[in-house]
Design a protein around this motif. Structure first.
Motif, PDB file in Angstrom:
ATOM      1  N   UNK A   1       0.827  -1.215   0.000  1.00  0.00           N
ATOM      2  CA  UNK A   1       0.000   0.000   0.000  1.00  0.00           C
ATOM      3  C   UNK A   1       0.858   1.260   0.000  1.00  0.00           C
ATOM      4  N   UNK A   2       1.921   1.249   0.790  1.00  0.00           N
ATOM      5  CA  UNK A   2       2.826   2.403   0.815  1.00  0.00           C
ATOM      6  C   UNK A   2       3.454   2.630  -0.556  1.00  0.00           C
ATOM      7  N   UNK A   3       3.852   1.545  -1.221  1.00  0.00           N
ATOM      8  CA  UNK A   3       4.431   1.662  -2.562  1.00  0.00           C
ATOM      9  C   UNK A   3       3.400   2.187  -3.558  1.00  0.00           C
TER      10      UNK A   3
ATOM     11  N   UNK B   1      -6.871   4.900  -2.773  1.00  0.00           N
ATOM     12  CA  UNK B   1      -5.872   4.170  -1.993  1.00  0.00           C
ATOM     13  C   UNK B   1      -6.140   4.334  -0.502  1.00  0.00           C
ATOM     14  N   UNK B   2      -6.551   5.524  -0.083  1.00  0.00           N
ATOM     15  CA  UNK B   2      -6.883   5.740   1.325  1.00  0.00           C
ATOM     16  C   UNK B   2      -8.066   4.871   1.746  1.00  0.00           C
ATOM     17  N   UNK B   3      -9.066   4.770   0.883  1.00  0.00           N
ATOM     18  CA  UNK B   3     -10.218   3.921   1.174  1.00  0.00           C
ATOM     19  C   UNK B   3      -9.800   2.459   1.248  1.00  0.00           C
ATOM     20  N   UNK B   4      -8.991   2.027   0.306  1.00  0.00           N
ATOM     21  CA  UNK B   4      -8.477   0.659   0.309  1.00  0.00           C
ATOM     22  C   UNK B   4      -7.665   0.400   1.572  1.00  0.00           C
TER      23      UNK B   4
ATOM     24  N   UNK C   1      -8.396  -2.373   4.489  1.00  0.00           N
ATOM     25  CA  UNK C   1      -7.385  -3.375   4.833  1.00  0.00           C
ATOM     26  C   UNK C   1      -7.017  -3.267   6.308  1.00  0.00           C
ATOM     27  N   UNK C   2      -6.899  -2.050   6.814  1.00  0.00           N
ATOM     28  CA  UNK C   2      -6.591  -1.857   8.243  1.00  0.00           C
ATOM     29  C   UNK C   2      -7.685  -2.470   9.106  1.00  0.00           C
ATOM     30  N   UNK C   3      -8.934  -2.305   8.689  1.00  0.00           N
ATOM     31  CA  UNK C   3     -10.053  -2.875   9.444  1.00  0.00           C
ATOM     32  C   UNK C   3      -9.976  -4.401   9.449  1.00  0.00           C
ATOM     33  N   UNK C   4      -9.675  -4.981   8.295  1.00  0.00           N
ATOM     34  CA  UNK C   4      -9.592  -6.447   8.194  1.00  0.00           C
ATOM     35  C   UNK C   4      -8.425  -6.976   9.019  1.00  0.00           C
TER      36      UNK C   4
END
Length: 88
Positions: free
Chosen positions: A56-58, A71-74, A78-81
């Protein structure tokens, strides 16, 4: 005129049904991924989470500004999962 309105309502209903189906599919995949990560030993779990966060950072670094909100939404999803997987 009534025929056009009827056709528009039918099209709207079809799109709404497709959207609900897509949402259910995404929710199912989120649950599946969280369960798979939760089933891993802690070292594997951390490796997977770190790899995803690095990817994600890349993506953020290599993506146009127009896509940063995507990307922020993604990233938030992902953080929630991964937060769910870490708790287990």
């Amino acid at each position: 005129m009534n025929s056009l309105l009827s056709q528009l309502l039918i099209t709207l209903a079809q799109k709404e049904a497709a959207e609900k189906e897509l949402h259910a599919t995404v929710e199912s995949l989120e649950i599946l991924v969280a369960a798979l990560i939760s089933a891993m030993v802690p070292a594997q779990k951390e490796d997977v989470i770190t790899t995803v966060e690095t990817a994600l950072d890349e993506m953020r670094e290599n993506t146009d500004i127009a896509y940063t909100s995507d990307i922020d939404l993604l990233s938030a999803n992902i953080a929630r999962i991964t937060a769910v997987a870490k708790r287990r």
